[in-house]
Design a protein around this motif. Structure first.
Motif, short mmCIF file in Angstrom:
data_model
loop_
_atom_site.label_atom_id
_atom_site.label_comp_id
_atom_site.label_asym_id
_atom_site.label_seq_id
_atom_site.Cartn_x
_atom_site.Cartn_y
_atom_site.Cartn_z
N LEU A 14 13.02 -18.28 0.25
CA LEU A 14 13.97 -18.72 1.27
C LEU A 14 13.57 -18.22 2.65
O LEU A 14 13.11 -17.09 2.81
CB LEU A 14 15.36 -18.17 0.92
CG LEU A 14 16.53 -18.58 1.78
CD1 LEU A 14 16.97 -19.99 1.44
CD2 LEU A 14 17.69 -17.61 1.59
N THR A 46 15.33 -18.09 6.64
CA THR A 46 16.58 -18.27 7.39
C THR A 46 16.29 -18.20 8.88
O THR A 46 15.54 -17.34 9.34
CB THR A 46 17.61 -17.19 7.03
OG1 THR A 46 17.85 -17.20 5.61
CG2 THR A 46 18.93 -17.42 7.75
N GLU A 97 20.68 -21.20 9.53
CA GLU A 97 20.29 -22.25 8.59
C GLU A 97 19.23 -21.71 7.66
O GLU A 97 18.37 -20.91 8.07
CB GLU A 97 19.74 -23.47 9.34
CG GLU A 97 20.78 -24.19 10.18
CD GLU A 97 20.20 -25.37 10.93
OE1 GLU A 97 20.97 -26.29 11.24
OE2 GLU A 97 18.97 -25.36 11.21
N THR A 98 19.27 -22.13 6.41
CA THR A 98 18.29 -21.69 5.44
C THR A 98 17.41 -22.86 5.00
O THR A 98 17.83 -24.02 5.00
CB THR A 98 18.97 -21.08 4.19
OG1 THR A 98 19.84 -22.06 3.60
CG2 THR A 98 19.77 -19.85 4.57
N TYR A 99 16.17 -22.51 4.63
CA TYR A 99 15.18 -23.51 4.23
C TYR A 99 14.47 -23.04 2.97
O TYR A 99 14.07 -21.88 2.87
CB TYR A 99 14.15 -23.75 5.34
CG TYR A 99 14.76 -24.33 6.59
CD1 TYR A 99 14.77 -25.70 6.81
CD2 TYR A 99 15.34 -23.49 7.55
CE1 TYR A 99 15.35 -26.24 7.95
CE2 TYR A 99 15.92 -24.02 8.69
CZ TYR A 99 15.92 -25.40 8.89
OH TYR A 99 16.49 -25.93 10.01
N THR A 100 14.33 -23.96 2.02
CA THR A 100 13.52 -23.73 0.82
C THR A 100 12.55 -24.90 0.68
O THR A 100 12.60 -25.87 1.44
CB THR A 100 14.39 -23.64 -0.45
OG1 THR A 100 14.89 -24.96 -0.77
CG2 THR A 100 15.57 -22.69 -0.24
N GLN A 101 11.69 -24.84 -0.31
CA GLN A 101 10.76 -25.93 -0.55
C GLN A 101 11.42 -27.13 -1.22
O GLN A 101 10.76 -28.15 -1.47
CB GLN A 101 9.57 -25.44 -1.37
CG GLN A 101 8.65 -24.52 -0.60
CD GLN A 101 7.49 -24.03 -1.44
OE1 GLN A 101 7.65 -23.19 -2.31
NE2 GLN A 101 6.31 -24.55 -1.17
N GLU A 103 14.02 -28.48 0.33
CA GLU A 103 14.64 -29.20 1.44
C GLU A 103 13.81 -30.44 1.78
O GLU A 103 12.57 -30.43 1.67
CB GLU A 103 14.73 -28.31 2.68
CG GLU A 103 15.48 -27.02 2.48
CD GLU A 103 16.96 -27.24 2.31
OE1 GLU A 103 17.48 -28.25 2.83
OE2 GLU A 103 17.59 -26.41 1.65
N VAL A 129 10.16 -30.36 3.66
CA VAL A 129 9.43 -29.11 3.45
C VAL A 129 8.45 -29.33 2.29
O VAL A 129 8.88 -29.66 1.18
CB VAL A 129 10.38 -27.94 3.13
CG1 VAL A 129 9.58 -26.66 2.89
CG2 VAL A 129 11.38 -27.75 4.27
N THR A 141 10.31 -25.65 -5.03
CA THR A 141 10.60 -24.25 -5.34
C THR A 141 10.34 -23.95 -6.81
O THR A 141 10.86 -24.62 -7.70
CB THR A 141 12.06 -23.92 -5.01
OG1 THR A 141 12.28 -24.10 -3.61
CG2 THR A 141 12.39 -22.48 -5.39
N LEU A 189 6.70 -25.30 9.73
CA LEU A 189 7.90 -26.08 10.00
C LEU A 189 8.02 -26.27 11.49
O LEU A 189 7.98 -25.30 12.26
CB LEU A 189 9.14 -25.37 9.44
CG LEU A 189 9.13 -25.11 7.93
CD1 LEU A 189 10.35 -24.30 7.53
CD2 LEU A 189 9.09 -26.42 7.17
N GLY A 207 18.14 -26.84 13.64
CA GLY A 207 17.36 -27.64 12.72
C GLY A 207 15.87 -27.64 12.98
O GLY A 207 15.42 -27.96 14.07
#
Length: 465
Positions: free
Chosen positions: A285, A287, A303-307, A309, A312, A316, A360, A369
């Motif tokens: 994760l 953030t 905001e959080t981002y993972t693979q 999303e 991306v 995950t 990103l 964003g």
């Protein structure tokens, strides 16, 4: 893992025995506004910490990037550098830089949290003065202020803490936060006001910025782990007085946003306020905590981002380590900083733990964003090397404009890379930033043996600054 050799951009020149000087092209500028231009030539330099070798290698920036032929390696055995190299010192575990003494040249700030000196607490912090000839002006060393300090030098930062226009050195150990008066830290260390850090917290690092753009002093994000093993991320307020009063926990314990190992700052949405980006490899994760006049994470939240999303790259999976390292910089020069994320446990094809770096895109919209991402690994066309198990490409990432084209370049490491028969010797790659993003054209790579500090288990590139 099959041993291999990497293509190197240039053959390293024989370094002087002291490791302090090297021939420099052109005439060094009298002063620099760059906090990482050690020789004052107007180019940002890349510092590489290898704590298992007790060494920091500085590769000097230029219009053609960096190469071993323009570099010096600094250890505690280098002439004019305080201290003596001993096993377990971990010199290079933390590296930062700034013009601490105000002479127009950036200075190297190096933590050695494993330092053991008879009659003194754990750890040390060494400042090595920059100059037009490299590191020829000596330096100074700081030891832990109290007997209760553990691993002093685990992290450091240098920004204006109290809003008077002058920078302050901040040093954290595993259990303490210390700051020093303006400029050269020749006075006593000052601790936090108020309650300070909770009992049982063990810090891993610190990074600072004026997230409110108030001009009244910066704030510091400290990160590490609680006694129960959960992450800990807190904001230490600066200001004209009472530094540390109102310490604010951003995330802790089971909160997935609680960074324990890595954090970086930069304006990713172009609104003029620095943002805080943190990673949590255990939860795959990243953030983004947005800065504003109301405070970090207050007006626009986080905001959080993972693979998983949209946009991306990747999916995950347990052990990917997405968020093991993060860095912030404007790769395409559009005025909004982008975010590089290391995922050193990523599987490529059927090969495990090859590692990967995801970029990103920031957006200069003033809103929240991050945009769609792209990714690179050793199987990407143009990237030197071959994807092999346990390379851990992306174990460390750093974005900075090395060739002065107005766009940040990506430096990344694979600490598990084998070099010839030396297992886990480690290596570093540099990809250039362009108007369309990162490119593999002119990509370069090098390893510790190119600087005389190679060997099995060294993990060259463990720290990039």
């Amino acid at each position: 893992m099959r041993a291999k050799s990497l293509a190197v951009a240039a053959t390293v020149a024989a370094l002087a025995a002291t490791g302090l000087t090297l021939p420099l092209a052109g005439t060094a500028a009298a002063a620099t506004a760059l906090r990482d231009d050690f020789n004052g030539d107007g180019y940002r330099d890349l510092a590489i910490g290898t704590p298992k070798a007790n060494a920091v290698t500085v590769t000097f920036g230029s219009a053609s990037g960096v190469s071993p032929s323009r570099s010096v390696t600094v250890t505690q055995d280098t002439a004019e550098v305080p201290g003596v190299t001993e096993a377990g010192d971990e010199f290079g575990e933390n590296v930062t830089s700034a013009d601490v003494n105000g002479d127009g040249f950036a200075d190297l700030i190096v933590g050695a949290p494993g330092e053991k000196v008879d009659g003194k607490p754990d750890g040390s912090m060494t400042l090595v003065w920059g100059s037009s000839g490299g590191f020829t002006k000596g330096g100074m060393v700081l030891n832990a202020p109290t007997a209760e300090d553990i691993r002093f030098g685990e992290g450091a930062s240098f920004i204006d803490l109290d809003g008077d226009g002058y920078g302050n050195l901040v040093v954290v150990g595993a259990n303490r936060f210390w700051w020093y008066a303006d400029g050269v830290p020749d006075g006593g260390a000052i601790g936090l006001e108020g309650e300070g850090l909770p009992a049982g917290v063990r810090l891993e690092g610190v990074t600072g910025a004026d997230f409110t753009d108030s001009g009244n002093g910066g704030q510091y994000a400290v990160y590490g782990k609680r006694a129960d093993g959960g992450g800990y991320l807190a904001l230490v307020p600066g200001g004209p007085g009472d530094v540390g009063h109102g310490l604010r926990v951003l995330a802790a314990g089971p909160d997935r946003r609680a960074a324990s190992e890595t954090a970086a700052t930069g304006d990713v949405n172009g609104d003029g306020y620095p943002d805080l980006v943190t990673g949590n490899r255990a939860h795959n994760l990243v953030t983004v905590w947005y800065g504003s006049s109301q405070g970090l994470g207050e007006a626009r939240g986080d905001e959080t981002y993972t693979q998983d999303e949209p946009g991306v790259p990747g999916t995950t999976e347990p052990g990917d380590g997405f968020g093991a390292s993060v860095s912030v910089g404007d790769v395409d020069g559009d005025g909004a900083a982008d975010v590089a994320v290391g995922a050193p446990g990523e599987t490529v094809g059927s090969t495990t733990r090859v590692g990967n770096v995801v970029l990103l895109k920031g957006h200069k919209t003033g809103t929240s964003g991050l945009g769609a991402g792209t990714s690179w690994h050793q199987g990407t066309a143009g990237v030197p090397g071959t994807p092999e198990a346990d390379d851990h490409f992306g174990s460390t990432v750093r974005l900075k404009d090395i060739n002065r084209n107005g766009r940040a370049d990506l430096a990344t490491a694979a600490i598990g890379e084998d070099i010839s028969t030396a297992v886990d010797a480690g290596a570093v790659w540099v990809l250039r930033g362009t108007a369309t993003g990162l490119t593999t054209s002119y990509a370069t790579s090098f390893n510790g043996s190119d600087f005389g500090i190679g060997g099995a288990g060294r993990g060259f590139g463990d720290v990039l600054r």
